[in-house]
Design an enzyme around this catalytic site. Structure first.
Site, PDB file in Angstrom:
ATOM      1  N   ASN A  86     -37.065 110.989  26.698  1.00  0.00           N
ATOM      2  CA  ASN A  86     -37.380 109.793  25.930  1.00  0.00           C
ATOM      3  C   ASN A  86     -37.033 108.587  26.798  1.00  0.00           C
ATOM      4  OD1 ASN A  86     -36.600 107.533  24.062  1.00  0.00           O
ATOM      5  ND2 ASN A  86     -37.217 108.993  22.490  1.00  0.00           N
ATOM      6  N   SER A  99     -36.556 101.644  18.505  1.00  0.00           N
ATOM      7  CA  SER A  99     -35.133 101.483  18.216  1.00  0.00           C
ATOM      8  C   SER A  99     -34.877 100.090  17.651  1.00  0.00           C
ATOM      9  CB  SER A  99     -34.295 101.676  19.476  1.00  0.00           C
ATOM     10  OG  SER A  99     -32.945 101.291  19.235  1.00  0.00           O
ATOM     11  N   PHE A 127     -29.141 101.935  23.542  1.00  0.00           N
ATOM     12  CA  PHE A 127     -29.621 102.609  24.751  1.00  0.00           C
ATOM     13  C   PHE A 127     -28.531 102.714  25.819  1.00  0.00           C
ATOM     14  CE2 PHE A 127     -34.450 101.395  24.236  1.00  0.00           C
ATOM     15  CZ  PHE A 127     -34.544 102.277  23.172  1.00  0.00           C
ATOM     16  N   ASN A 157     -26.087 103.836  13.590  1.00  0.00           N
ATOM     17  CA  ASN A 157     -25.740 103.575  14.983  1.00  0.00           C
ATOM     18  C   ASN A 157     -26.365 102.264  15.439  1.00  0.00           C
ATOM     19  OD1 ASN A 157     -27.747 103.826  17.448  1.00  0.00           O
ATOM     20  ND2 ASN A 157     -28.564 105.192  15.843  1.00  0.00           N
ATOM     21  N   LYS A 163     -43.000 107.084  19.947  1.00  0.00           N
ATOM     22  CA  LYS A 163     -42.076 107.160  18.812  1.00  0.00           C
ATOM     23  C   LYS A 163     -42.086 105.834  18.069  1.00  0.00           C
ATOM     24  CE  LYS A 163     -37.520 108.823  17.471  1.00  0.00           C
ATOM     25  NZ  LYS A 163     -36.325 109.563  17.922  1.00  0.00           N
ATOM     26  N   ASN A 215     -38.167 106.882  13.987  1.00  0.00           N
ATOM     27  CA  ASN A 215     -36.834 106.490  14.438  1.00  0.00           C
ATOM     28  C   ASN A 215     -35.969 106.163  13.215  1.00  0.00           C
ATOM     29  OD1 ASN A 215     -34.705 105.535  16.172  1.00  0.00           O
ATOM     30  ND2 ASN A 215     -36.276 105.021  17.689  1.00  0.00           N
ATOM     31  N   ASN A 229     -32.015  98.662  17.803  1.00  0.00           N
ATOM     32  CA  ASN A 229     -30.758  98.205  18.397  1.00  0.00           C
ATOM     33  C   ASN A 229     -30.902  97.476  19.728  1.00  0.00           C
ATOM     34  OD1 ASN A 229     -29.228  99.345  16.249  1.00  0.00           O
ATOM     35  ND2 ASN A 229     -29.545 101.363  17.170  1.00  0.00           N
ATOM     36  N   THR A 230     -32.145  97.261  20.174  1.00  0.00           N
ATOM     37  CA  THR A 230     -32.417  96.417  21.330  1.00  0.00           C
ATOM     38  C   THR A 230     -33.289  95.269  20.839  1.00  0.00           C
ATOM     39  OG1 THR A 230     -32.290  98.240  22.925  1.00  0.00           O
ATOM     40  CG2 THR A 230     -33.517  96.281  23.601  1.00  0.00           C
TER      41      THR A 230
END
Length: 363
Positions: free
Chosen positions: A140, A174, A115, A111, A216, A245, A176-177
């Site tokens: 979260n 994450s 967010f 993925n 996390k 993660n 993805n940011t």
């Protein structure tokens, strides 16, 4: 055995775009339909972490119920707790589609959602609405992509949910940011933890005790980074770590979609995330609660996380491939194991293979 409903649903959902299928699953869980038989769970699975009494140690990881719409439906499947989010202060659409990919042959997902969520105002209202229904529901929290002060975004998240969430998770892992994982660097992490803990103490005036706060972390950390994180969380006395993660590694992924950008979860993540879990257990010592995530799709993988140092475990991708009956199946098999081994609690097997896992090489 999977239910007939699970088999039919999987065939239908797997013909769809992954994100559309996910949204339909959320709708089904919201509807209150009986999607699986309630599992028979032994009291031997009860687990106490951070002052919270969990009926069992199996939770739904963040990312599945981003907007706190399906917590009650997930709890009905047998989960001992549900973690909603990631929630950012302002609503945001996330990254361009397509951004969620099923790697069926690998039982994995990639993925790069970024967010996507409804924002803290909407999610707070949903958490408040279910306040009297019971169950452990954590939130979260994350930072908006365009934020000028990302640590301030986490402070805002603590203020929004610190009085109503069962616990909070600070998600700085994450992939993805852009730039988010830099908050795991020691200097940044020290400031982040100091500020969110101070905010938590302010909010604590609105509840009997401060909300438990977890951090996390990513599975793609160097030994030095793991050591720095351990030092900071021990120094700041946070309530626990969630390991881990999704990963940027593609080790174990064979699908033609493995080249897609984003975080990989599911079976290929199990080994890497469990190695990092065990190493963090050795670094933080026996007292700090750890939640093990990554590749949990069976009773044996859940139990192995506990042997490697976890107090609680979470899954997400496993249910995509295993269906709504999977949580109950895992819990019933864990119950049978505890009874067969005459365990009063699964805590008795925690750390029994931590040294073995920590010694494995990260590929």
């Amino acid at each position: 055995m999977k239910s007939l409903l699970d088999k039919i649903a999987r065939q239908a959902l797997f013909r769809m775009d992954s994100e559309r299928a996910h949204n339909l699953a959320i709708m089904a869980l919201k509807s209150g339909m009986p999607l699986a038989r309630p599992p028979q769970i032994s009291k031997r699975l009860k687990t106490i972490v951070g002052g919270m009494v969990f009926p069992n140690p199996l939770g739904m990881a963040a990312g599945f119920d981003k907007n706190a719409e399906a917590a009650d439906g997930l709890l009905r499947l047998g989960f001992g707790f549900v973690e909603c989010g990631t929630v950012t202060p302002k609503p945001q659409a996330g990254n361009p589609k397509p951004r969620l990919f099923r790697l069926e042959e690998d039982a994995a997902l990639i993925n790069r959602l970024g967010f996507n969520n409804d924002g803290l105002v909407a999610v707070r209202e949903r958490i408040k609405e279910r306040a009297g229904r019971g169950g452990i529901v954590g939130v979260n929290i994350g930072a908006n992509k365009d934020s000028e002060d990302r640590i301030a975004d986490y402070e805002t998240g603590v203020r929004a949910f610190g009085d109503i969430a069962s616990y909070l998770t600070v998600n700085i892992s994450s992939p993805n940011t852009a730039g988010l994982r830099a908050l795991q660097d020691r200097e940044n992490l020290s400031e982040l933890l100091a500020r969110v803990l101070a905010t938590r103490d302010e909010v604590a005036k609105r509840r009997r005790s401060p909300v438990p706060l977890f951090l996390k972390i990513a599975p793609d950390l160097t030994e030095e980074a793991m050591s720095d994180i351990a030092d900071e969380v021990l120094d700041k006395r946070i309530d626990g770590l969630i390991v881990s993660n999704t990963t940027l590694s593609r080790t174990g992924a064979t699908s033609r979609l493995a080249h897609e950008k984003g975080g990989l979860s599911g079976q290929p993540l199990f080994e890497r995330s469990t190695i990092v879990l065990a190493r963090m257990r050795l670094l933080v010592g026996p007292a700090m609660p750890l939640i093990g995530v990554g590749g949990v799709d069976s009773a044996e993988t859940a139990l192995e996380k506990i042997r490697a140092g976890a107090d609680l475990v979470q899954l997400y991708s496993g249910m995509i491939f295993g269906g709504t009956c999977l949580p109950g199946k895992i819990l019933e098999e864990m119950s049978a194991y505890a009874q067969r081994e005459n365990l009063a609690s699964l805590r008795q097997i925690r750390d029994t293979r931590v040294d073995e896992w920590a010694a494995r090489a990260l590929n």
